[in-house]
Design an enzyme around this catalytic site. Structure first.
Site, mmCIF file in Angstrom:
data_model
loop_
_atom_site.group_PDB
_atom_site.id
_atom_site.type_symbol
_atom_site.label_atom_id
_atom_site.label_comp_id
_atom_site.label_asym_id
_atom_site.label_seq_id
_atom_site.Cartn_x
_atom_site.Cartn_y
_atom_site.Cartn_z
ATOM 1 N N ARG A 1 -18.644 -40.475 8.681
ATOM 2 C CA ARG A 1 -18.814 -40.970 7.306
ATOM 3 C C ARG A 1 -20.144 -40.534 6.694
ATOM 4 O O ARG A 1 -20.221 -40.221 5.513
ATOM 5 C CB ARG A 1 -18.739 -42.495 7.296
ATOM 6 C CG ARG A 1 -17.333 -43.017 7.125
ATOM 7 C CD ARG A 1 -17.327 -44.538 7.124
ATOM 8 N NE ARG A 1 -16.071 -45.054 6.592
ATOM 9 C CZ ARG A 1 -14.895 -44.957 7.198
ATOM 10 N NH1 ARG A 1 -14.795 -44.337 8.361
ATOM 11 N NH2 ARG A 1 -13.800 -45.461 6.642
ATOM 12 N N GLU B 1 -21.025 -47.031 12.860
ATOM 13 C CA GLU B 1 -20.842 -47.218 14.307
ATOM 14 C C GLU B 1 -22.051 -47.848 14.997
ATOM 15 O O GLU B 1 -21.890 -48.647 15.926
ATOM 16 C CB GLU B 1 -20.488 -45.885 14.969
ATOM 17 C CG GLU B 1 -19.101 -45.354 14.615
ATOM 18 C CD GLU B 1 -19.045 -44.595 13.298
ATOM 19 O OE1 GLU B 1 -20.101 -44.430 12.629
ATOM 20 O OE2 GLU B 1 -17.940 -44.170 12.911
ATOM 21 N N GLU C 1 -18.029 -48.700 27.265
ATOM 22 C CA GLU C 1 -18.942 -47.762 26.592
ATOM 23 C C GLU C 1 -20.011 -48.537 25.815
ATOM 24 O O GLU C 1 -20.260 -48.329 24.628
ATOM 25 C CB GLU C 1 -18.201 -46.797 25.651
ATOM 26 C CG GLU C 1 -18.986 -45.559 25.283
ATOM 27 C CD GLU C 1 -18.239 -44.642 24.316
ATOM 28 O OE1 GLU C 1 -18.148 -44.948 23.113
ATOM 29 O OE2 GLU C 1 -17.730 -43.613 24.781
ATOM 30 N N HIS D 1 -9.388 -33.842 10.380
ATOM 31 C CA HIS D 1 -9.201 -35.296 10.446
ATOM 32 C C HIS D 1 -8.509 -35.763 9.161
ATOM 33 O O HIS D 1 -8.879 -35.315 8.068
ATOM 34 C CB HIS D 1 -10.581 -35.949 10.598
ATOM 35 C CG HIS D 1 -10.528 -37.403 10.948
ATOM 36 N ND1 HIS D 1 -10.130 -38.361 10.048
ATOM 37 C CD2 HIS D 1 -10.814 -38.070 12.085
ATOM 38 C CE1 HIS D 1 -10.172 -39.545 10.626
ATOM 39 N NE2 HIS D 1 -10.594 -39.395 11.872
ATOM 40 N N HIS E 1 -15.730 -35.591 11.146
ATOM 41 C CA HIS E 1 -15.169 -36.761 10.459
ATOM 42 C C HIS E 1 -16.179 -37.848 10.158
ATOM 43 O O HIS E 1 -15.827 -38.873 9.581
ATOM 44 C CB HIS E 1 -14.036 -37.376 11.293
ATOM 45 C CG HIS E 1 -14.541 -38.071 12.534
ATOM 46 N ND1 HIS E 1 -14.843 -37.387 13.696
ATOM 47 C CD2 HIS E 1 -14.814 -39.363 12.794
ATOM 48 C CE1 HIS E 1 -15.270 -38.230 14.605
ATOM 49 N NE2 HIS E 1 -15.273 -39.441 14.083
ATOM 50 N N ASP F 1 -17.167 -48.184 19.369
ATOM 51 C CA ASP F 1 -18.017 -48.622 18.248
ATOM 52 C C ASP F 1 -17.307 -48.568 16.904
ATOM 53 O O ASP F 1 -17.936 -48.405 15.865
ATOM 54 C CB ASP F 1 -19.280 -47.756 18.206
ATOM 55 C CG ASP F 1 -18.945 -46.273 18.193
ATOM 56 O OD1 ASP F 1 -17.796 -45.934 17.832
ATOM 57 O OD2 ASP F 1 -19.817 -45.456 18.540
HETATM 58 C C1 UD1 Z 1 -12.662 -44.081 12.610
HETATM 59 C C2 UD1 Z 1 -13.900 -44.822 13.099
HETATM 60 C C3 UD1 Z 1 -14.905 -43.863 13.697
HETATM 61 C C4 UD1 Z 1 -14.256 -42.979 14.756
HETATM 62 C C5 UD1 Z 1 -13.037 -42.297 14.148
HETATM 63 C C6 UD1 Z 1 -12.324 -41.517 15.218
HETATM 64 C C7 UD1 Z 1 -14.623 -46.823 11.900
HETATM 65 C C8 UD1 Z 1 -15.336 -47.357 10.718
HETATM 66 N N1 UD1 Z 1 -14.539 -45.493 11.976
HETATM 67 O O1 UD1 Z 1 -13.064 -43.252 11.503
HETATM 68 O O2 UD1 Z 1 -15.953 -44.596 14.318
HETATM 69 O O3 UD1 Z 1 -15.193 -42.023 15.181
HETATM 70 O O4 UD1 Z 1 -12.142 -43.286 13.634
HETATM 71 O O5 UD1 Z 1 -11.412 -40.602 14.673
HETATM 72 O O6 UD1 Z 1 -14.148 -47.576 12.702
HETATM 73 N N2 UD1 Z 1 -5.819 -41.726 8.713
HETATM 74 C C9 UD1 Z 1 -4.491 -41.352 8.741
HETATM 75 N N3 UD1 Z 1 -3.844 -41.353 9.953
HETATM 76 C C10 UD1 Z 1 -4.439 -41.689 11.113
HETATM 77 C C11 UD1 Z 1 -5.802 -42.043 11.065
HETATM 78 C C12 UD1 Z 1 -6.477 -42.065 9.861
HETATM 79 O O7 UD1 Z 1 -3.901 -41.039 7.732
HETATM 80 O O8 UD1 Z 1 -3.803 -41.681 12.168
HETATM 81 C C13 UD1 Z 1 -6.526 -41.740 7.397
HETATM 82 C C14 UD1 Z 1 -6.137 -42.957 6.539
HETATM 83 O O9 UD1 Z 1 -6.140 -42.600 5.188
HETATM 84 C C15 UD1 Z 1 -7.260 -43.944 6.853
HETATM 85 C C16 UD1 Z 1 -8.433 -42.972 6.906
HETATM 86 O O10 UD1 Z 1 -7.933 -41.829 7.594
HETATM 87 O O11 UD1 Z 1 -7.427 -44.937 5.859
HETATM 88 C C17 UD1 Z 1 -9.671 -43.511 7.553
HETATM 89 O O12 UD1 Z 1 -9.401 -44.103 8.825
HETATM 90 P P1 UD1 Z 1 -10.528 -45.081 9.468
HETATM 91 O O13 UD1 Z 1 -10.081 -45.501 10.830
HETATM 92 O O14 UD1 Z 1 -10.908 -46.142 8.525
HETATM 93 O O15 UD1 Z 1 -11.798 -44.150 9.587
HETATM 94 P P2 UD1 Z 1 -12.013 -42.815 10.383
HETATM 95 O O16 UD1 Z 1 -12.741 -41.914 9.441
HETATM 96 O O17 UD1 Z 1 -10.760 -42.357 10.991
HETATM 97 N N1 UDP Z 2 -9.254 -35.148 19.756
HETATM 98 C C1 UDP Z 2 -7.891 -34.896 19.726
HETATM 99 N N2 UDP Z 2 -7.393 -34.088 18.720
HETATM 100 C C2 UDP Z 2 -8.183 -33.529 17.779
HETATM 101 C C3 UDP Z 2 -9.582 -33.817 17.807
HETATM 102 C C4 UDP Z 2 -10.074 -34.631 18.809
HETATM 103 O O1 UDP Z 2 -7.139 -35.376 20.587
HETATM 104 O O2 UDP Z 2 -7.672 -32.813 16.909
HETATM 105 C C5 UDP Z 2 -9.770 -36.035 20.821
HETATM 106 C C6 UDP Z 2 -10.933 -35.513 21.627
HETATM 107 O O3 UDP Z 2 -10.480 -34.863 22.802
HETATM 108 C C7 UDP Z 2 -11.728 -36.773 21.964
HETATM 109 C C8 UDP Z 2 -11.391 -37.717 20.829
HETATM 110 O O4 UDP Z 2 -10.255 -37.179 20.162
HETATM 111 O O5 UDP Z 2 -11.275 -37.384 23.174
HETATM 112 C C9 UDP Z 2 -12.550 -37.828 19.882
HETATM 113 O O6 UDP Z 2 -12.145 -38.509 18.748
HETATM 114 P P1 UDP Z 2 -12.898 -38.416 17.371
HETATM 115 O O7 UDP Z 2 -13.691 -37.172 17.319
HETATM 116 O O8 UDP Z 2 -11.875 -38.647 16.320
HETATM 117 O O9 UDP Z 2 -13.830 -39.703 17.399
HETATM 118 P P2 UDP Z 2 -15.270 -40.025 18.019
HETATM 119 O O10 UDP Z 2 -15.265 -39.644 19.459
HETATM 120 O O11 UDP Z 2 -16.276 -39.268 17.194
HETATM 121 O O12 UDP Z 2 -15.399 -41.490 17.800
#
Ligand code: UD1
Ligand code: UDP
Length: 369
Positions: A209, A135, A121, A240, A207, A99
């Site tokens: 939003r 999401e 999913e 995160h 994490h 999502d």
């Molecule tokens: C995203 C997804 C969320 C999911 C989450 C899993 C959307 C809108 N959100 O949220 O559904 O649950 O991922 O973790 O699709 N960043 C880094 N390095 C990384 C990843 C992220 O630096 O490897 C930082 C960057 O500044 C980036 C910010 O995190 O711009 C936000 O990343 P983004 O994918 O937009 O949103 P998440 O909060 O990670």
């Molecule tokens: N996870 C990970 N390292 C971490 C935190 C979570 O590998 O420090 C894994 C966790 O086992 C799960 C997935 O990341 O499989 C969940 O991702 P996240 O919580 O970022 O996103 P969501 O599931 O809420 O979309």
């Protein structure tokens, strides 16, 4: 010319990669399928570590992540990037998982090109379009654009049937997160972080939003209350990298001797941390699915969940992002052995480790037709 079916599998973020890895590995073993793996790289570092953990190579990498990216600019970059890919290459089907913004935008780009989408999913719903944000909207839109709906549970299947999807297009497969977990959980894994011996480990992740700002502050204050109240616990909080999370967590929790703040853990070390944990506090979707399979109680720091099955079974509890509720519920589990044992009895309502095999079989039949 090869008459193999050309399947594009897309991953953008950490959880998509973890949950898609078993599907990629299963499909790559099929002689009838020609698999292309595309990373939008909505996440960069967190995506790369998962692909490395499962030894999956990426065929196309759009490298889209930007620091603190906005939803709109990310969506626009994905649509634009995907259209270029679809312009250059033909695919018989596209698979997306979950999502995220990647899922919604890739499904849209595929739809514009007339390519059938398989949604892994599918059918999770809270019924509240703002929770989780964005999401819930992403999965509603992805569902509308998809040809195959791979629902993890019968309640997800029922959500889709209620929305009017033909029953023949909705398949209950289990969640591939359990396939991934079962592939690694029995190994000797090292979490790579030192936790004081003899302390109960409380593992925290957050994490979402909709929790940014005050709710996340409440979560952090609850964590601080807990270490001050319970001298026998140590908190591990892999933070995160979203700056909206990092800044709040550091401001409230940095420097406390009973709290270890770390970078996000790689998948295998994180599974090790879940196995070592006594209790998990999280607003993650995936963690709600994995922890019950490992017999670990989870307090979910959200107002709603699209994963009601483990709540109904009593192994996950929804407490909201409220300081008092988190402290009260966690304290009960830390002090009352019976309450703890009831939640730690384990069992997973989310799958049996065979979800990918089922998805591959359905795709094979669907694409042969
Ligand atoms: C995203 C997804 C969320 C999911 C989450 C899993 C959307 C809108 N959100 O949220 O559904 O649950 O991922 O973790 O699709 N960043 C880094 N390095 C990384 C990843 C992220 O630096 O490897 C930082 C960057 O500044 C980036 C910010 O995190 O711009 C936000 O990343 P983004 O994918 O937009 O949103 P998440 O909060 O990670
Ligand atoms: N996870 C990970 N390292 C971490 C935190 C979570 O590998 O420090 C894994 C966790 O086992 C799960 C997935 O990341 O499989 C969940 O991702 P996240 O919580 O970022 O996103 P969501 O599931 O809420 O979309």
């Amino acid at each position: 010319m090869s008459n193999k079916k050309k399947i594009l599998i897309v991953v953008g973020t950490r959880p998509e990669a973890i949950k898609m890895a078993p599907v990629i590995l299963a499909l790559r073993a099929e002689p009838w399928a020609e698999v292309t793996v595309l990373a939008t790289a909505q996440h960069r570092q967190m995506l790369d570590q998962v692909m490395a953990a499962f030894a999956i190579s990426t065929d196309i990498d759009l490298n889209l992540m930007r620091p603190n990216q906005s939803l709109t600019e990310l969506t626009a970059r994905i649509l634009h990037g995907m259209d270029g890919v679809f312009e250059a290459r033909q695919f018989d089907a596209v698979l997306v998982q979950g999502d995220t913004t990647t899922v919604m935008a890739v499904a849209m780009a595929a739809f514009y090109r007339g390519i059938p989408v398989g949604h892994v999913e599918a059918g999770l719903r809270t019924g509240d379009i703002r929770n989780p944000f964005p999401e819930e909207m992403n999965r509603v839109v992805a569902g509308r654009l998809s040809r195959w709906h791979f629902a993890p549970t019968t309640s997800a299947q029922q959500n889709l049937i209620r929305e009017g999807y033909p029953a023949a297009d909705v398949h209950v497969t289990g969640n591939t997160v359990i396939d991934a977990l079962m592939a690694v959980a029995s190994r000797e894994l090292d979490m790579g972080v030192d936790i004081p011996v003899g302390k109960k480990l409380v593992l925290v992740t957050s994490h979402r939003r909709e929790n940014f700002g005050e709710p996340l502050r409440g979560i952090c204050l609850a964590v601080r209350d807990l270490v001050e109240r319970h001298g026998d616990i140590h908190v591990l909080y892999p933070v995160h990298p979203n700056p909206n999370v990092v800044n709040t967590v550091n401001e409230i929790l940095a420097g406390h001797p009973a709290i270890t703040l770390s970078q996000p853990l790689d998948y295998l070390p994180f599974v090790a941390a879940m196995k070592r944990a006594h209790l998990i506090l999280s607003d993650s979707g995936g963690v709600q699915e994995e922890a019950p399979a490992l017999g670990k109680p989870v307090l979910v720091m959200r107002r709603e969940t699209e994963r009601p099955e483990a709540v109904t079974e009593g192994v996950v509890r929804l407490v909201g992002p409220d300081r008092d509720a988190i402290v009260r519920n966690a304290s009960l589990l830390l002090t009352d052995d019976d309450a703890y044992a009831h939640m730690a009895r384990g069992g997973s309502p989310y799958g049996d480790g065979q979800a990918s095999r089922r998805i591959v079989a359905i795709l094979r039949e669907g694409l042969a037709a």
